[in-house]
Design a protein around this motif. Structure first.
Motif, PDB file in Angstrom:
ATOM      1  N   GLY A  40      52.778 -33.118  83.488  1.00  0.00           N
ATOM      2  CA  GLY A  40      52.532 -33.252  82.057  1.00  0.00           C
ATOM      3  C   GLY A  40      53.240 -34.407  81.387  1.00  0.00           C
ATOM      4  O   GLY A  40      53.241 -34.515  80.170  1.00  0.00           O
ATOM      5  N   SER A  41      53.858 -35.266  82.156  1.00  0.00           N
ATOM      6  CA  SER A  41      54.523 -36.467  81.654  1.00  0.00           C
ATOM      7  C   SER A  41      55.742 -36.179  80.793  1.00  0.00           C
ATOM      8  O   SER A  41      56.134 -36.987  79.977  1.00  0.00           O
ATOM      9  CB  SER A  41      53.534 -37.355  80.892  1.00  0.00           C
ATOM     10  N   MET A  42      56.350 -35.021  80.994  1.00  0.00           N
ATOM     11  CA  MET A  42      57.571 -34.708  80.265  1.00  0.00           C
ATOM     12  C   MET A  42      58.770 -34.869  81.193  1.00  0.00           C
ATOM     13  O   MET A  42      58.707 -34.521  82.365  1.00  0.00           O
ATOM     14  CB  MET A  42      57.533 -33.275  79.733  1.00  0.00           C
ATOM     15  N   CYS A  43      59.808 -35.420  80.652  1.00  0.00           N
ATOM     16  CA  CYS A  43      61.060 -35.627  81.372  1.00  0.00           C
ATOM     17  C   CYS A  43      62.101 -34.839  80.573  1.00  0.00           C
ATOM     18  O   CYS A  43      62.685 -35.351  79.620  1.00  0.00           O
ATOM     19  CB  CYS A  43      61.355 -37.125  81.402  1.00  0.00           C
ATOM     20  N   THR A  44      62.277 -33.560  80.949  1.00  0.00           N
ATOM     21  CA  THR A  44      63.002 -32.645  80.077  1.00  0.00           C
ATOM     22  C   THR A  44      64.341 -32.190  80.633  1.00  0.00           C
ATOM     23  O   THR A  44      64.613 -32.279  81.819  1.00  0.00           O
ATOM     24  CB  THR A  44      62.147 -31.396  79.792  1.00  0.00           C
ATOM     25  N   GLN A  45      65.134 -31.665  79.719  1.00  0.00           N
ATOM     26  CA  GLN A  45      66.450 -31.107  80.013  1.00  0.00           C
ATOM     27  C   GLN A  45      66.321 -29.684  80.520  1.00  0.00           C
ATOM     28  O   GLN A  45      65.341 -29.008  80.241  1.00  0.00           O
ATOM     29  CB  GLN A  45      67.275 -31.059  78.726  1.00  0.00           C
ATOM     30  N   GLY A  46      67.339 -29.206  81.190  1.00  0.00           N
ATOM     31  CA  GLY A  46      67.450 -27.793  81.513  1.00  0.00           C
ATOM     32  C   GLY A  46      66.706 -27.381  82.766  1.00  0.00           C
ATOM     33  O   GLY A  46      66.036 -28.178  83.416  1.00  0.00           O
ATOM     34  N   ILE A  47      66.870 -26.122  83.098  1.00  0.00           N
ATOM     35  CA  ILE A  47      66.213 -25.548  84.260  1.00  0.00           C
ATOM     36  C   ILE A  47      65.250 -24.464  83.789  1.00  0.00           C
ATOM     37  O   ILE A  47      65.233 -24.120  82.612  1.00  0.00           O
ATOM     38  CB  ILE A  47      67.251 -25.013  85.284  1.00  0.00           C
ATOM     39  N   SER A 149      65.237 -34.712  75.485  1.00  0.00           N
ATOM     40  CA  SER A 149      64.116 -34.793  76.417  1.00  0.00           C
ATOM     41  C   SER A 149      63.214 -35.970  76.053  1.00  0.00           C
ATOM     42  O   SER A 149      63.257 -36.486  74.937  1.00  0.00           O
ATOM     43  CB  SER A 149      63.327 -33.485  76.407  1.00  0.00           C
ATOM     44  N   ALA A 150      62.397 -36.369  77.015  1.00  0.00           N
ATOM     45  CA  ALA A 150      61.594 -37.575  76.834  1.00  0.00           C
ATOM     46  C   ALA A 150      60.155 -37.365  77.287  1.00  0.00           C
ATOM     47  O   ALA A 150      59.816 -36.356  77.912  1.00  0.00           O
ATOM     48  CB  ALA A 150      62.226 -38.721  77.625  1.00  0.00           C
ATOM     49  N   HIS A 151      59.344 -38.346  76.988  1.00  0.00           N
ATOM     50  CA  HIS A 151      57.948 -38.397  77.410  1.00  0.00           C
ATOM     51  C   HIS A 151      57.735 -39.750  78.071  1.00  0.00           C
ATOM     52  O   HIS A 151      58.352 -40.739  77.707  1.00  0.00           O
ATOM     53  CB  HIS A 151      57.031 -38.266  76.189  1.00  0.00           C
ATOM     54  N   LEU A 152      56.861 -39.778  79.072  1.00  0.00           N
ATOM     55  CA  LEU A 152      56.507 -41.029  79.719  1.00  0.00           C
ATOM     56  C   LEU A 152      55.108 -40.911  80.317  1.00  0.00           C
ATOM     57  O   LEU A 152      54.583 -39.817  80.459  1.00  0.00           O
ATOM     58  CB  LEU A 152      57.518 -41.400  80.814  1.00  0.00           C
ATOM     59  N   HIS A 153      54.534 -42.037  80.657  1.00  0.00           N
ATOM     60  CA  HIS A 153      53.244 -42.047  81.363  1.00  0.00           C
ATOM     61  C   HIS A 153      53.603 -41.975  82.839  1.00  0.00           C
ATOM     62  O   HIS A 153      54.052 -42.955  83.437  1.00  0.00           O
ATOM     63  CB  HIS A 153      52.465 -43.313  81.041  1.00  0.00           C
TER      64      HIS A 153
END
Length: 189
Positions: A40-47, A149-153
């Protein structure tokens, strides 16, 4: 030899090659053709489990290590996009988790306190009225915003990381460089 041209394999190839290792990455298909190129192109924190469940399962010190590793992983992705000039639309836009029920929002409140107090991670709670102002809807009972958290292609990132791995000296036969068209040719050289 690194097996697999997803995010883990490419990152391993990149970092090992930068450290001077002779790296050959083998991928049965195209780089990023599996789950790494389809997320989903999310680069997120946590587990995936709550902080309380992580503490129960692993103990506080190990749970904190896991949360810190995820936080650092997002930083590494950001640093790589800058250092290697990977044009993948990386942006720290945060992650919004919404509460479908009032009790979900109360759970978010407890999670927010837990994250701040035990994991050094600050998030923001948004009330129903805050969300109404942002979304124009009363459907949700509130939300928790993780600003780190971030978003990327992801497709652009995977291919940019493959190119960076090759520039660092990793060999990726038949995927990026047309000069190396097969694993067999690579193994002969």
């Amino acid at each position: 030899m690194v097996i697999g041209g997803g995010l883990t394999g490419l990152s391993t190839a990149y970092h090992a090659a930068r450290e001077g290792a002779h790296v050959v990455l083998v991928e049965k298909d195209k780089v990023g053709s599996g789950a790494s190129g389809r997320n989903g192109s999310m680069c997120t924190q946590g587990i995936t489990i709550s902080p309380a469940e992580a503490r129960k399962r692993y103990g506080q010190p190990r749970a904190r290590e896991l949360y810190d590793a995820f936080r650092e992983a997002v930083d590494v992705v950001e640093e790589l996009t800058v250092k290697e000039q990977i044009d993948c639309d990386f942006h720290r836009v945060g992650r919004l988790g919404v509460a479908f029920k009032r009790q979900h929002f109360e759970s978010m409140r407890a999670k927010q306190r837990d994250l701040a107090g035990n994991f050094g991670h600050d998030t923001t709670l948004l009330s129903k009225s805050d969300l109404r102002a942002e979304l124009g809807s009363d459907y949700y009972h509130g939300a928790q915003l993780d600003p780190l958290s971030a978003h990327l292609h992801v497709g652009k990132y995977v291919h940019g990381l493959a190119e960076a791995a090759e520039r660092a000296g990793a060999q990726i036969p038949g995927v990026i460089s047309s000069a190396r068209s097969s694993v067999r040719a690579m193994m002969r050289s």
